[in-house]
Enzyme design. Structure first.
Site, PDB file in Angstrom:
ATOM      1  N   GLU A 152       0.850  -1.199   0.000  1.00 38.16           N
ATOM      2  CA  GLU A 152       0.000   0.000   0.000  1.00 38.16           C
ATOM      3  C   GLU A 152       0.886   1.250   0.000  1.00 38.16           C
ATOM      4  OE1 GLU A 152      -3.430   0.428  -0.075  1.00 38.16           O
ATOM      5  OE2 GLU A 152      -2.702   2.484  -0.251  1.00 38.16           O
ATOM      6  N   GLU A 156      -1.134   9.182   4.998  1.00 38.87           N
ATOM      7  CA  GLU A 156      -2.093   9.733   5.955  1.00 38.87           C
ATOM      8  C   GLU A 156      -2.349  11.168   5.519  1.00 38.87           C
ATOM      9  OE1 GLU A 156      -1.028   9.325  10.104  1.00 38.87           O
ATOM     10  OE2 GLU A 156      -0.376   7.271   9.750  1.00 38.87           O
ATOM     11  N   LYS A 207       7.897  -1.788  -1.746  1.00 37.14           N
ATOM     12  CA  LYS A 207       7.381  -0.933  -0.671  1.00 37.14           C
ATOM     13  C   LYS A 207       8.537  -0.235   0.070  1.00 37.14           C
ATOM     14  CE  LYS A 207       4.855   0.712   2.588  1.00 37.14           C
ATOM     15  NZ  LYS A 207       3.765   1.629   2.485  1.00 37.14           N
ATOM     16  N   LEU A 254      10.497  17.588  -1.350  1.00 37.21           N
ATOM     17  CA  LEU A 254      11.713  18.392  -1.231  1.00 37.21           C
ATOM     18  C   LEU A 254      11.474  19.560  -0.280  1.00 37.21           C
ATOM     19  CD1 LEU A 254      13.110  18.477  -4.892  1.00 37.21           C
ATOM     20  CD2 LEU A 254      14.034  17.216  -2.935  1.00 37.21           C
ATOM     21  N   ALA A 256      12.210  21.064   3.034  1.00 35.48           N
ATOM     22  CA  ALA A 256      13.101  20.908   4.191  1.00 35.48           C
ATOM     23  C   ALA A 256      12.307  21.111   5.471  1.00 35.48           C
ATOM     24  CB  ALA A 256      14.230  21.928   4.095  1.00 35.48           C
ATOM     25  N   GLY A 261       8.965  12.111  10.127  1.00 37.13           N
ATOM     26  CA  GLY A 261       8.416  11.360  11.263  1.00 37.13           C
ATOM     27  C   GLY A 261       7.278  10.492  10.779  1.00 37.13           C
ATOM     28  N   CYS A 264       5.595   5.410   9.457  1.00 36.57           N
ATOM     29  CA  CYS A 264       6.074   4.584   8.335  1.00 36.57           C
ATOM     30  C   CYS A 264       7.520   4.828   7.932  1.00 36.57           C
ATOM     31  CB  CYS A 264       5.164   4.797   7.138  1.00 36.57           C
ATOM     32  SG  CYS A 264       3.455   4.455   7.529  1.00 36.57           S
TER      33      CYS A 264
HETATM   34  C1  UGA Z   1       4.454   7.503   3.958  1.00 33.24           C
HETATM   35  C2  UGA Z   1       4.555   7.448   2.435  1.00 33.24           C
HETATM   36  O1  UGA Z   1       4.556   8.772   1.914  1.00 33.24           O
HETATM   37  C3  UGA Z   1       3.373   6.664   1.842  1.00 33.24           C
HETATM   38  O2  UGA Z   1       3.526   6.553   0.437  1.00 33.24           O
HETATM   39  C4  UGA Z   1       3.356   5.263   2.476  1.00 33.24           C
HETATM   40  O3  UGA Z   1       2.270   4.495   2.002  1.00 33.24           O
HETATM   41  C5  UGA Z   1       3.238   5.399   3.982  1.00 33.24           C
HETATM   42  O4  UGA Z   1       4.355   6.177   4.473  1.00 33.24           O
HETATM   43  C6  UGA Z   1       3.261   4.023   4.569  1.00 33.24           C
HETATM   44  O5  UGA Z   1       4.275   3.327   4.431  1.00 33.24           O
HETATM   45  O6  UGA Z   1       2.223   3.574   5.068  1.00 33.24           O
HETATM   46  P1  UGA Z   1       3.010   8.988   5.675  1.00 33.24           P
HETATM   47  O7  UGA Z   1       3.699   8.276   6.784  1.00 33.24           O
HETATM   48  O8  UGA Z   1       1.533   9.198   5.745  1.00 33.24           O
HETATM   49  O9  UGA Z   1       3.270   8.250   4.281  1.00 33.24           O
HETATM   50  O10 UGA Z   1       3.669  10.430   5.601  1.00 33.24           O
HETATM   51  P2  UGA Z   1       4.484  11.305   4.535  1.00 33.24           P
HETATM   52  O11 UGA Z   1       3.577  12.196   3.828  1.00 33.24           O
HETATM   53  O12 UGA Z   1       5.382  10.444   3.730  1.00 33.24           O
HETATM   54  O13 UGA Z   1       5.380  12.185   5.524  1.00 33.24           O
HETATM   55  C7  UGA Z   1       6.369  11.575   6.359  1.00 33.24           C
HETATM   56  C8  UGA Z   1       7.201  12.613   7.037  1.00 33.24           C
HETATM   57  O14 UGA Z   1       8.054  13.282   6.123  1.00 33.24           O
HETATM   58  C9  UGA Z   1       6.417  13.718   7.752  1.00 33.24           C
HETATM   59  O15 UGA Z   1       7.002  13.959   9.004  1.00 33.24           O
HETATM   60  C10 UGA Z   1       6.581  14.924   6.847  1.00 33.24           C
HETATM   61  O16 UGA Z   1       6.515  16.157   7.514  1.00 33.24           O
HETATM   62  C11 UGA Z   1       7.968  14.674   6.299  1.00 33.24           C
HETATM   63  N1  UGA Z   1       8.207  15.346   4.990  1.00 33.24           N
HETATM   64  C12 UGA Z   1       7.519  14.958   3.900  1.00 33.24           C
HETATM   65  C13 UGA Z   1       9.131  16.362   4.921  1.00 33.24           C
HETATM   66  O17 UGA Z   1       9.782  16.748   5.918  1.00 33.24           O
HETATM   67  N2  UGA Z   1       9.357  16.950   3.709  1.00 33.24           N
HETATM   68  C14 UGA Z   1       8.698  16.577   2.588  1.00 33.24           C
HETATM   69  O18 UGA Z   1       8.951  17.168   1.515  1.00 33.24           O
HETATM   70  C15 UGA Z   1       7.744  15.565   2.685  1.00 33.24           C
END
Ligand code: UGA
Length: 433
Positions: A152, A156, A207, A254, A256, A261, A264
């Site tokens: 998947e 979130e 994945k 991208l 910063a 966190g 996942c």
């Molecule tokens: C992540 C993946 O994006 C999903 O594709 C995957 O399905 C999911 O894990 C999972 O394995 O279930 P998610 O944990 O909901 O999804 O969150 P993200 O949107 O990936 O964000 C993760 C972290 O990265 C957050 O703390 C966010 O603030 C940070 N982030 C994200 C950044 O600091 N910069 C960015 O440009 C993007």
């Protein structure tokens, strides 16, 4: 057609709600009876945009909720969406998924197809889950029942949209009649999405490849942002925006910030590192991505101490505790880690978050203060640290800032970078002239 979905977390509940809202017969199963009760009443156990209304639509369409895995007996397809939590050495805990698969085996009928959506390291399905299923059911995978890896990719905060319109569908397993049936099912469900058919272990690895690449992009931009922060006038957002125009790089992930966190990315990185180590491949690069992420928090603390000196007894406001906006999830949130460190240093912490206050209270109890309004949180504060990119924080203006005791703002997401604010403004990735 009847579908069982076992494990009603973000993935399982979103899938159960979307499928049932579209008219498919679904049984959503979770061993947690309290959770089941809540869901049956149309109440979601966590906040996720559009989930509640989709669930309620599903319930009107006779979505059934049960805590009994044996209910799979009457279903054509069984989706396994239970969690695979992290162990202290970084590897994943398989006891929950093994238990579920064992009960599936006890109740399995001929021609049923089991889809494993839970994130598991390469080899788990073939070496651990398949033998349990064959032993318990006394049937043969591929001949009597189907067993397909179906990772998947939903995020979130956009779980419903991602469940309806995934960027890819991956089906891993043997090329049997069950795989053909699965391909047909998914191509009808997602007519515009590419379906990748491969073997179990490749699907499992896809994945981890996906999430570790996203983590890599974030650590890359965070390291660049730390360089920019020390170059007067440099701005990481202009750099990210420009390199993102190069189609070979792409503009997403991208931004910063304080580091990645959530439940996942950090977990999957650690599991992949642990797995590589175990099979004798030194994951030097992945290790650096993880280390860069873990170090990012010290950037915020040193900015804070540069401005305030010793933080002991000083009132510091943390804006945002959820790991990203539009969720109340604080699992592995960098903000929570920061609060913990500052509490240890004796700071008086006061927090605001539009959705995650209740979850934050469960962690810190009366060790910190909680505020419903941003103004309240900032009043008499000596420093505000913006940790989560909630759009509410872009509305902070001079009228609000003037309530602070010292007008110091540390913005880890650069939400206020283009605002004319009367404060000592420090931002991750911006080099102050
Ligand atoms: C992540 C993946 O994006 C999903 O594709 C995957 O399905 C999911 O894990 C999972 O394995 O279930 P998610 O944990 O909901 O999804 O969150 P993200 O949107 O990936 O964000 C993760 C972290 O990265 C957050 O703390 C966010 O603030 C940070 N982030 C994200 C950044 O600091 N910069 C960015 O440009 C993007």
């Amino acid at each position: 057609m009847k579908i069982a979905i076992i494990g009603l977390g973000f993935v399982g509940l979103s899938l159960a709600s979307v499928l049932s809202a579209n008219g498919t017969k679904v049984i959503g199963i979770d061993i947690n009876k309290e959770k089941c009760k809540k869901i049956s009443k149309g109440v979601t156990p966590f906040f996720e945009k559009d989930l509640e209304k989709t669930l309620q639509k599903g319930l009107k369409n006779k979505l059934e909720i049960s805590h009994e895995v044996s209910r799979i007996k009457t279903c054509d397809y069984i989706f396994v969406t239970v969690g695979t939590p992290q162990k202290s050495d970084g590897s994943i805990e398989l006891s929950m998924i093994k238990k579920v698969v064992s009960t599936i085996g006890d109740n399995l009928n001929k021609n049923q197809i089991i889809f494993i959506k839970s994130t598991v390291i390469p080899g788990t399905i073939k070496n651990s889950l398949l033998p349990i299923l064959e032993k318990k059911s006394r049937m043969k995978a591929g001949k009597d029942f189907g067993l397909i890896s179906n990772p998947e990719f939903l995020q979130e905060s956009s779980a419903i949209k991602d469940t309806k319109f995934p960027h890819a569908v991956v089906l891993g397993g043997y090329k049997t009649k069950f795989m053909k049936k699965a391909e047909k099912f998914f191509s009808k469900l997602h007519p515009k999405t590419q379906i990748i058919v491969t073997n179990h272990q490749t699907a499992e690895m896809i994945k981890y490849a996906n999430n570790s690449f996203l983590a890599t992009k974030i650590s890359f931009i965070n390291q660049l942002s730390n360089i920019c922060q020390n170059v007067p006038g440099a701005n990481i957002d202009d750099i990210a925006k420009t390199i993102g125009l190069d189609p070979r790089i792409g503009k997403l992930f991208l931004n910063a910030g304080p580091g990645y966190g959530g439940s996942c990315l950090p977990k999957d990185m650690k599991a992949l590192i642990n797995f590589a180590d175990r099979i004798g491949v030194k994951p030097t690069f992945l290790n650096e991505v993880e280390k860069t992420n873990q170090k990012q928090i010290s950037n915020i603390i040193s900015l804070l101490e540069k401005k305030l000196g010793n933080v002991n007894k000083k009132k510091i406001t943390i804006l945002g505790t959820s790991f990203k906006p539009e969720t109340d999830d604080i699992r592995d949130s960098i903000s929570i880690k920061l609060i913990r460190k500052l509490v240890e240093k004796g700071a008086r912490i006061t927090v605001h978050d539009p959705k995650a206050i209740e979850n934050t209270k469960r962690v810190f109890l009366d060790k910190i203060e909680y505020n419903k309004s941003i103004i309240e949180a900032l009043t008499k504060s000596q420093c505000a640290i913006i940790m989560t990119q909630w759009k509410e924080y872009s509305k902070i203006n001079n009228n609000i800032i003037k309530k602070m005791k010292k007008k110091i703002i540390i913005d880890s997401r650069r939400i206020l970078a283009n605002k004319n604010i009367d404060a000592d403004y420090q931002a991750i990735g911006i080099g102050i002239d």
